[in-house]
Design a protein around this motif. Structure first.
Motif, short mmCIF file in Angstrom:
data_model
loop_
_atom_site.label_atom_id
_atom_site.label_comp_id
_atom_site.label_asym_id
_atom_site.label_seq_id
_atom_site.Cartn_x
_atom_site.Cartn_y
_atom_site.Cartn_z
N LEU A 1 35.46 15.76 19.05
CA LEU A 1 35.42 16.72 20.21
C LEU A 1 35.26 18.18 19.99
O LEU A 1 34.17 19.05 19.53
N SER A 2 36.26 18.03 18.39
CA SER A 2 36.18 19.59 18.10
C SER A 2 35.23 19.54 16.42
O SER A 2 34.83 20.57 15.40
N PHE A 3 33.86 18.14 15.68
CA PHE A 3 33.05 18.41 15.23
C PHE A 3 32.05 19.31 15.45
O PHE A 3 31.57 19.24 16.80
N GLU B 1 25.90 19.69 15.16
CA GLU B 1 24.99 18.96 13.94
C GLU B 1 25.49 17.99 13.49
O GLU B 1 24.70 16.62 13.11
N GLU B 2 27.10 17.09 14.24
CA GLU B 2 26.58 16.21 13.49
C GLU B 2 27.37 14.68 14.68
O GLU B 2 27.81 14.26 14.69
N THR B 3 26.62 15.76 15.75
CA THR B 3 26.70 14.85 17.50
C THR B 3 26.50 13.53 17.14
O THR B 3 26.99 12.39 17.44
N TYR B 4 25.19 13.26 16.59
CA TYR B 4 24.92 12.06 16.28
C TYR B 4 24.48 11.24 15.39
O TYR B 4 23.82 10.40 14.66
N VAL C 1 32.34 7.55 13.82
CA VAL C 1 33.44 7.77 13.44
C VAL C 1 33.72 6.94 15.57
O VAL C 1 35.07 6.39 15.40
N ARG C 2 33.68 7.38 16.25
CA ARG C 2 34.38 7.23 16.96
C ARG C 2 33.47 5.72 17.64
O ARG C 2 34.75 4.28 18.04
N ARG C 3 32.31 4.83 17.59
CA ARG C 3 32.26 3.58 17.21
C ARG C 3 32.77 3.02 16.56
O ARG C 3 34.06 1.76 16.75
N SER C 4 34.02 3.12 14.95
CA SER C 4 34.26 2.41 14.48
C SER C 4 35.94 2.56 14.69
O SER C 4 36.81 1.01 15.15
#
Length: 79
Positions: free
Chosen positions: A31-33, A36-39, A45-48
């Protein structure tokens, strides 16, 4: 003497519970990323982290030999 008990459901597996914990922490950290890195990075990272939960849950109904083979394949794939 410790008794070994069979998991009734994948949610009973300690490895599943720990993988779920890690996935939750990964999500919270992501959430703190930067926006511009959202997609890209954030999504990857979330998928892994969700993949770990799915792999852990898939071991529930497998026999011990099949689990060893699956874990070995997973480790080789992740290198």
């Amino acid at each position: 003497m410790d008794e070994k008990r069979r998991a009734n459901c994948f949610r009973d597996l300690i490895v599943y519970q720990k993988a779920r914990d890690v996935a939750r922490r990964v999500y919270d950290q992501s959430l703190s990323f930067p926006k511009e890195e959202t997609y890209s990075l954030t999504d990857q990272v979330r998928r892994s982290s969700r993949s770990m939960i799915q792999k852990a849950g898939s071991f529930c109904n497998a026999n011990p030999n099949q689990i060893r083979e699956n874990v070995a394949e997973y480790i080789i794939e992740s290198k």
